[in-house]
Design a protein around this motif. Structure first.
Motif, PDB file in Angstrom:
ATOM      1  N   VAL A  58       0.859  -1.222  -0.020  1.00 23.31           N
ATOM      2  CA  VAL A  58      -0.073   0.024  -0.067  1.00 23.31           C
ATOM      3  C   VAL A  58       0.984   1.445  -0.145  1.00 23.31           C
ATOM      4  O   VAL A  58       1.879   1.429   0.746  1.00 23.31           O
ATOM      5  CB  VAL A  58      -1.003   0.087   1.169  1.00 23.31           C
ATOM      6  CG1 VAL A  58      -1.640   1.272   1.348  1.00 23.31           C
ATOM      7  CG2 VAL A  58      -1.653  -1.301   1.338  1.00 23.31           C
ATOM      8  N   LYS A  59       0.646   2.191  -0.942  1.00 26.28           N
ATOM      9  CA  LYS A  59       1.342   3.594  -0.969  1.00 26.28           C
ATOM     10  C   LYS A  59       1.007   4.354   0.359  1.00 26.28           C
ATOM     11  O   LYS A  59       0.022   4.122   0.947  1.00 26.28           O
ATOM     12  CB  LYS A  59       0.826   4.252  -1.960  1.00 26.28           C
ATOM     13  CG  LYS A  59       1.348   3.969  -3.504  1.00 26.28           C
ATOM     14  CD  LYS A  59       0.987   5.400  -4.357  1.00 26.28           C
ATOM     15  CE  LYS A  59      -0.345   5.686  -4.593  1.00 26.28           C
ATOM     16  NZ  LYS A  59      -0.685   6.720  -5.504  1.00 26.28           N
ATOM     17  N   ARG A  60       2.029   4.977   0.870  1.00 23.03           N
ATOM     18  CA  ARG A  60       2.032   5.407   2.088  1.00 23.03           C
ATOM     19  C   ARG A  60       1.016   6.668   2.098  1.00 23.03           C
ATOM     20  O   ARG A  60       0.967   7.721   1.168  1.00 23.03           O
ATOM     21  CB  ARG A  60       3.446   6.070   2.553  1.00 23.03           C
ATOM     22  CG  ARG A  60       4.354   4.926   2.924  1.00 23.03           C
ATOM     23  CD  ARG A  60       5.485   5.373   3.734  1.00 23.03           C
ATOM     24  NE  ARG A  60       5.715   7.092   3.965  1.00 23.03           N
ATOM     25  CZ  ARG A  60       6.445   7.630   4.405  1.00 23.03           C
ATOM     26  NH1 ARG A  60       6.904   7.007   5.599  1.00 23.03           N
ATOM     27  NH2 ARG A  60       6.871   8.642   4.255  1.00 23.03           N
ATOM     28  N   ARG A  61       0.259   6.854   3.253  1.00 23.06           N
ATOM     29  CA  ARG A  61      -0.957   7.797   3.542  1.00 23.06           C
ATOM     30  C   ARG A  61      -0.135   8.882   4.320  1.00 23.06           C
ATOM     31  O   ARG A  61      -0.858  10.252   4.046  1.00 23.06           O
ATOM     32  CB  ARG A  61      -1.982   7.347   4.413  1.00 23.06           C
ATOM     33  CG  ARG A  61      -2.498   6.076   3.982  1.00 23.06           C
ATOM     34  CD  ARG A  61      -3.433   5.487   4.796  1.00 23.06           C
ATOM     35  NE  ARG A  61      -4.630   6.111   4.497  1.00 23.06           N
ATOM     36  CZ  ARG A  61      -5.544   6.616   5.689  1.00 23.06           C
ATOM     37  NH1 ARG A  61      -5.174   6.240   6.877  1.00 23.06           N
ATOM     38  NH2 ARG A  61      -6.597   7.147   5.334  1.00 23.06           N
TER      39      ARG A  61
ATOM     40  N   GLU B  25       4.594   7.121  -5.521  1.00 20.04           N
ATOM     41  CA  GLU B  25       4.431   5.713  -6.084  1.00 20.04           C
ATOM     42  C   GLU B  25       5.412   4.805  -5.663  1.00 20.04           C
ATOM     43  O   GLU B  25       5.170   3.397  -5.130  1.00 20.04           O
ATOM     44  CB  GLU B  25       4.245   5.616  -7.516  1.00 20.04           C
ATOM     45  CG  GLU B  25       2.846   6.259  -8.352  1.00 20.04           C
ATOM     46  CD  GLU B  25       1.935   5.654  -7.948  1.00 20.04           C
ATOM     47  OE1 GLU B  25       1.937   4.229  -7.811  1.00 20.04           O
ATOM     48  OE2 GLU B  25       0.801   6.264  -7.979  1.00 20.04           O
ATOM     49  N   GLU B  26       6.779   5.166  -5.827  1.00 16.27           N
ATOM     50  CA  GLU B  26       7.803   4.399  -5.376  1.00 16.27           C
ATOM     51  C   GLU B  26       8.275   4.199  -4.164  1.00 16.27           C
ATOM     52  O   GLU B  26       9.492   3.876  -3.832  1.00 16.27           O
ATOM     53  CB  GLU B  26       8.943   4.507  -6.404  1.00 16.27           C
ATOM     54  CG  GLU B  26       8.590   4.408  -7.847  1.00 16.27           C
ATOM     55  CD  GLU B  26       8.239   3.057  -8.378  1.00 16.27           C
ATOM     56  OE1 GLU B  26       8.625   2.050  -7.614  1.00 16.27           O
ATOM     57  OE2 GLU B  26       7.686   2.577  -9.236  1.00 16.27           O
ATOM     58  N   HIS B  27       7.741   4.887  -2.910  1.00 15.35           N
ATOM     59  CA  HIS B  27       8.069   4.934  -1.604  1.00 15.35           C
ATOM     60  C   HIS B  27       9.408   5.716  -1.602  1.00 15.35           C
ATOM     61  O   HIS B  27      10.481   5.016  -0.927  1.00 15.35           O
ATOM     62  CB  HIS B  27       8.214   3.611  -1.131  1.00 15.35           C
ATOM     63  CG  HIS B  27       8.252   3.587   0.396  1.00 15.35           C
ATOM     64  ND1 HIS B  27       8.271   4.747   1.213  1.00 15.35           N
ATOM     65  CD2 HIS B  27       8.910   2.496   1.206  1.00 15.35           C
ATOM     66  CE1 HIS B  27       8.474   4.324   2.529  1.00 15.35           C
ATOM     67  NE2 HIS B  27       8.844   3.074   2.269  1.00 15.35           N
ATOM     68  N   GLY B  28       9.552   6.746  -2.318  1.00  7.79           N
ATOM     69  CA  GLY B  28      10.972   7.519  -2.439  1.00  7.79           C
ATOM     70  C   GLY B  28      11.063   8.279  -1.039  1.00  7.79           C
ATOM     71  O   GLY B  28      12.148   9.380  -1.116  1.00  7.79           O
TER      72      GLY B  28
ATOM     73  N   LEU C 281       6.383  -2.991   1.059  1.00  5.86           N
ATOM     74  CA  LEU C 281       7.100  -1.696   0.403  1.00  5.86           C
ATOM     75  C   LEU C 281       7.728  -1.143   1.541  1.00  5.86           C
ATOM     76  O   LEU C 281       8.861  -0.772   1.230  1.00  5.86           O
ATOM     77  CB  LEU C 281       6.105  -0.913  -0.356  1.00  5.86           C
ATOM     78  CG  LEU C 281       6.336   0.304  -0.963  1.00  5.86           C
ATOM     79  CD1 LEU C 281       7.136   0.006  -2.316  1.00  5.86           C
ATOM     80  CD2 LEU C 281       5.151   1.084  -1.398  1.00  5.86           C
ATOM     81  N   ILE C 282       7.137  -0.935   2.737  1.00  3.13           N
ATOM     82  CA  ILE C 282       7.644  -0.006   3.708  1.00  3.13           C
ATOM     83  C   ILE C 282       8.969  -0.901   4.423  1.00  3.13           C
ATOM     84  O   ILE C 282       9.776  -0.368   4.656  1.00  3.13           O
ATOM     85  CB  ILE C 282       6.630   0.117   4.926  1.00  3.13           C
ATOM     86  CG1 ILE C 282       5.732   1.391   4.112  1.00  3.13           C
ATOM     87  CG2 ILE C 282       6.981   0.391   6.236  1.00  3.13           C
ATOM     88  CD1 ILE C 282       4.582   1.732   5.173  1.00  3.13           C
TER      89      ILE C 282
END
Lengths: 811, 161
Positions: free
Chosen positions: A17-20, B96-99, A696-697
């Motif tokens: 999940v993309k970060r909020r 998108e890419e957790h940059g 992802l995290i």
């Protein structure tokens, strides 16, 4: 309403999940401490010692006090509980009455004896950068000008720089009552040591070394580094004189601890203090501490009845924010010729700098706790001595004690493999704690929860294509290039921890509220500053309640909103904080199910929460919407018997034990024969942090840890001159790694859940710093094997490597 | 106190006429006077790049520029990258890419990537790493930032990723 088509919500635990948190951060709309402006706010600047060790003979603040815009100047004696504190001070009047008894010495968080440490040094300075005066001014630039106008005369004292000389009281003793500069004279741990009495029985460890067919002995230094969160420290304090209430914003990892300690030092009740960690720009351990500047800001706001702000410069951060590591190890390994280890001795000397800070004394004890690594070692003896020197105090830096243990042991494993002519993977495999032996109690008393080390080793060998990698190394070597391959294994202690192991308590707190409209507001005592818990915690609640993640807000970092908490450190947020959150969430869900059951005339055990609906299992079309049940809980007509209105619950989670994540790192490194410059060519990491909420995290956490671990191995080092002057006081001299310094990191995971918490999550924040550092140094030693090198102390500076290559001895 | 100097500066498309101390740094003008706090200060030696803004179209470390030197210039900060409420492709890439993790280096990092992609719309991994080597990040190990830049480059060239 109930028959309406509803979208199917995907399960989010385990999803990328993309970060909020990100929208506010990428749009420049986040609020860090320095972004806070209050009406009438004054700016603080500190005059700091430019000598390492000295007695203050005279401080002349008159020129500073006379400058337009300067409101007050305070020296240590002005502000502290000492003779001299009653004299009138400040350019604009007399504040003595308001100072009262003055600020007491700063408290620490460990039970060890500690010398007095004042927020502003009243008489003797003991490291370069120690505050000697503070200016409050209307403007930041004026405050700095005024600091430059303060004149301090010192009677210089000999600087204590070398910890092994310091232990003999040379060249002088820093603190009265601590002879030979010994902060902790001698702490043994391991086989034959009775933790209750401290009695030591050497028979087992002596037998191991007597029976050894091979003994490896090496002195190693895990050198001092600076944490360097990109946001330096900062604090805003606002004393409300009418309500007698202090609000303090600080770049901290643990606002609840800040609240308790500021209240204690200022003589306030905890109900009179609200601490807020707004957006915090990284911590890596250095923002766990409660620092003198925080106490001074709070005290000055109270004395001056104005809000005050202090923002640290990077140059100040290098001097006045804690440093990490700085541990010497004399390692001895006793083994058989088949590689099986019989015993390990670690004699540890910690250079802790000038004072004990919050956790300073405890950090090196974690090195002893983790001395067994991932290996089934029958006899271990650790001995720790902690030494005061005229340097910035050390404390927790990402990994905090465990990277040191890993580094020493994993360097030793490589030396053993080299001595025996064994493959470095094989020598480790022969000593692993087998997976059927968990829970496993080490000789130093750690109880490892779960592990499958062979699986992680096999996975990383596969990921790195080990045999091909060795063949490639040999091919490049045949071309005359200096190429090496390094492997290291690690185990971490995370999920800190039971209350018995932390002076603050080791639990975490959470609350979950379903609002009247069905939206969910939750609080956590964890205080994330980059870890992404606003996302991962919302993922967990979204699955628990079957609602869209957009309907959930995770609040943190404000003691006025989050009733109780400990904070974010020791890779504990998910394992401890996440569990508390699930406990609170499950309480609310259970209660909500009772309301829903009453509303639908159903059995609460049969209800399912899914896709924004609550319904009887198997018949979603007859359910009620989540929001409808929430409304009913707040306007409960009729109120189901035995229920209170509302949907708001809290929980404390006390973990029964720590968690022990583990993993294996492999890298390939080349050293330029002409210049000695090292270059990392490849890096592979397999990490096992148990169950994962958001891969992802987790990847991001591993990348960051690797960068810091590699940074220590290759580039970063805090250096002091023989006079105790800090030689690496800016980014001009302290080599923080840049994007060009790293290859592409190849990651993989194994999953070994922990039985310690219901989530099965272990923690991952620090892991990357453990395996990477020894892997890199192992690779460098391998690359220089043709020169007969047994060990190289970090960091891998080109000059040091060039000397080895060109036969000029070790630097 | 030194005499104030009049300057005229355009920030995020808006023109300001101001009187400033000659020693005032551009970053403090932006943060303290114009309340554009998205631009951060991470060091005092021009090494970290947290303060990076576009100055007349090129990236510049605003802690190393006096406000008076920016007289007559056009400045774009992180707050000025969005168009009609739409994120700039580089901002989108970072999301998108957790940059990013703590976000402190992020505004300067994003501006540096914008400058890089203006100069080189299709950079290699090595060119991206070199392009952001004036910006420190302590959280990410840079890998997801590289991916964010690759994502943005593809978007800006009209390639769907």
């Amino acid at each position: 309403m109930t028959t309406m088509e509803r979208p199917v919500l995907p399960k989010l635990i385990g999803a990328r999940v993309k970060r909020r948190e990100d929208p506010r951060l990428i749009r420049g709309r986040a609020t860090y401490v320095d972004d806070i402006k209050l009406p009438g706010m004054l700016h603080l600047a500190f005059k700091r010692s430019d000598v390492a060790h000295g007695r203050i003979k005279r401080i002349d603040t008159s020129a500073a006090e006379a400058m337009p815009g300067v409101v007050a100047v305070f020296t240590g004696k002005d502000l502290m509980a000492l003779p001299g504190a009653t004299r009138p001070v400040g350019a604009r009047g007399t504040y003595a009455a308001k100072i009262g008894a003055g600020l007491p010495p700063m408290p620490i968080g460990t039970p060890f004896p500690s010398p007095d440490h004042y927020a502003i040094a009243p008489e003797v300075v003991r490291y370069v950068g120690e505050p000697v005066a503070v200016v409050a001014a209307e403007d930041r630039y004026v405050a700095r000008d005024a600091v430059d106008a303060i004149v301090v005369e010192y009677e210089e004292l000999p600087a204590v720089v070398d910890p092994e000389l310091a232990m003999q009281g040379q060249p002088t003793v820093i603190h009265e009552g601590f002879p030979n500069n010994l902060a902790l004279p001698y702490v043994p741990m391991g086989t034959g040591v009775d933790p209750a009495t401290g009695q030591v029985d050497n028979s087992a460890i002596d037998r191991a070394f007597a029976e050894a067919e091979v003994v490896i002995s090496q002195r190693m230094v895990n050198h001092r580094v600076a944490p360097n969160a990109m946001e330096p420290r900062g604090v805003v304090a606002h004393w409300d004189a009418g309500k007698e209430f202090l609000t303090i914003w600080s770049a901290t990892q643990n606002p609840h601890i800040l609240k308790s300690m500021v209240a204690a030092v200022l003589g306030l009740g905890e109900h009179q203090v609200r601490a807020i960690a707004p957006e915090v720009g990284g911590g890596f351990g250095c923002k766990i501490n409660i620092y003198g500047e925080e106490y001074v800001a709070a005290a000055l706001s109270r004395i001056l009845e104005r809000p005050v702000k202090w923002i640290e410069d990077r140059s100040e951060a290098f001097m006045a924010t804690i440093h990490g590591r700085d541990l010497i190890c004399y390692l001895d390994i006793a083994a058989r010729r088949d590689g099986r280890i019989l015993g390990v001795k670690m004699k540890l000397i910690a250079d802790i700098g000038a004072y004990n800070m919050l956790l300073t004394a405890a950090i090196p004890t974690l090195t002893m706790l983790m001395a067994s690594g991932t290996y089934d070692i029958p006899a271990i003896r650790c001995e720790l001595t902690e030494v005061f020197t005229n340097k910035t105090p050390t404390d927790a830096y990402r990994g905090a004690g465990r990277p040191e243990a890993t580094y020493f042991l994993e360097r030793g494993m490589d030396m053993l493999a080299r001595e025996l002519g064994l493959d470095p993977a094989e020598v480790r495999r022969r000593n692993f704690i087998p997976k059927e032996k968990f829970p496993y109690t080490t000789q130093t008393g750690a109880v490892y929860d779960s592990g499958d080390y062979e699986k992680a080793l096999d996975r990383v060998l596969q990921l790195a294509k080990w045999d091909e990698l060795i063949a490639e190394r040999d091919r490049l070597r045949a071309e005359g290039r200096l190429v090496g391959v390094g492997l290291a294994f690690y185990v971490e202690v995370c999920g800190l921890g039971p209350s018995s192991s932390l002076p603050t308590g080791g639990w975490e707190h959470a609350s979950v509220t379903v609002e009247r409209d069905g939206r969910i507001r939750a609080t956590t005592g964890a205080s994330p500053h980059g870890q992404g818990n606003e996302t991962t915690f919302a993922q967990m609640l979204a699955d628990l309640f079957g609602v869209p993640i957009e309907h959930i807000t995770i609040e943190h970092g404000d003691t006025g909103v989050v009733r109780q908490g400990i904070g974010t450190f020791g890779s504990r947020s998910q394992a401890v904080g996440g569990t508390a959150l699930m406990m609170a969430g499950e309480k609310v869900r259970k209660k909500m199910a009772k309301f829903a059951a009453a509303l639908m005339d159903a059995n609460e055990e049969d209800l399912v929460f899914e896709n924004g609906m609550i319904y009887v299992k198997g018949s979603p079309s007859t359910g009620k919407s989540f929001a409808e049940v929430a409304r009913y809980a707040y306007v409960p007509v009729p109120l189901p018997p035995g229920l209170e209105p509302g949907l708001s619950e809290e929980a404390f989670f006390e973990p029964p034990n720590n968690t022990y994540p583990f993993g294996a790192h492999i890298c390939m490194l080349e050293i330029d024969r002409e210049t000695g410059e090292p270059r990392l060519l490849k890096f592979f990491a397999v990490d096992d942090c148990g169950n994962v909420i958001n891969p992802l995290i987790v990847e991001g956490q591993v990348h960051g840890g690797l960068a810091q671990g590699i940074g220590q191995a290759m580039f970063e080092e805090v250096v002091y001159g023989p006079d105790g002057q800090l030689l690496t006081g800016s980014f001009m001299d302290y080599a923080l790694p840049r994007a060009t310094d790293f290859p592409w990191f190849e990651l993989d995971r194994t999953v070994t859940p922990t039985p310690v918490n219901p989530l099965g999550a272990k923690g991952v924040g620090e892991a990357g710093t453990l395996g990477s550092t020894p892997a890199v140094v192992n690779a460098a030693v391998d690359a220089l094997s043709e020169f007969g090198v047994k060990h190289i102390d970090m960091p891998l500076r080109p000059e040091k490597l060039w000397r080895i290559i060109h036969g000029r001895g070790q630097a | 106190m030194s005499d104030l100097v009049p300057i005229s500066i355009t920030v995020n498309g808006r023109r300001y006429e101001l009187e400033v101390e000659p020693r005032l740094l551009l970053v403090h003008l932006l943060r303290e006077k114009l309340l554009l706090t998205g631009t951060h200060v991470g060091c005092d030696t021009s090494q970290c790049g947290a303060c990076t803004v576009l100055l007349d179209g090129r990236s510049a470390k605003s802690c190393t520029v006096f406000a008076v030197q920016a007289d007559g210039s056009e400045v774009v900060t992180i707050e000025g990258l969005e168009r009609d409420g739409q994120l700039h492709p580089v901002q989108e890439g970072f999301w998108e890419e957790h940059g990013l993790q703590c976000g402190y280096c992020t505004p300067g990092m994003i501006v540096s990537v914008v400058d890089l992609l203006n100069e080189n719309p299709n950079p290699t991994e090595a060119e991206i790493r070199a392009g952001i080597s004036g910006n420190f990040c302590r959280c990410t190990g840079y890998q997801h930032i590289v991916k964010a830049a690759q994502y943005a480059a593809a978007r800006m060239r009209g390639v769907s990723s």
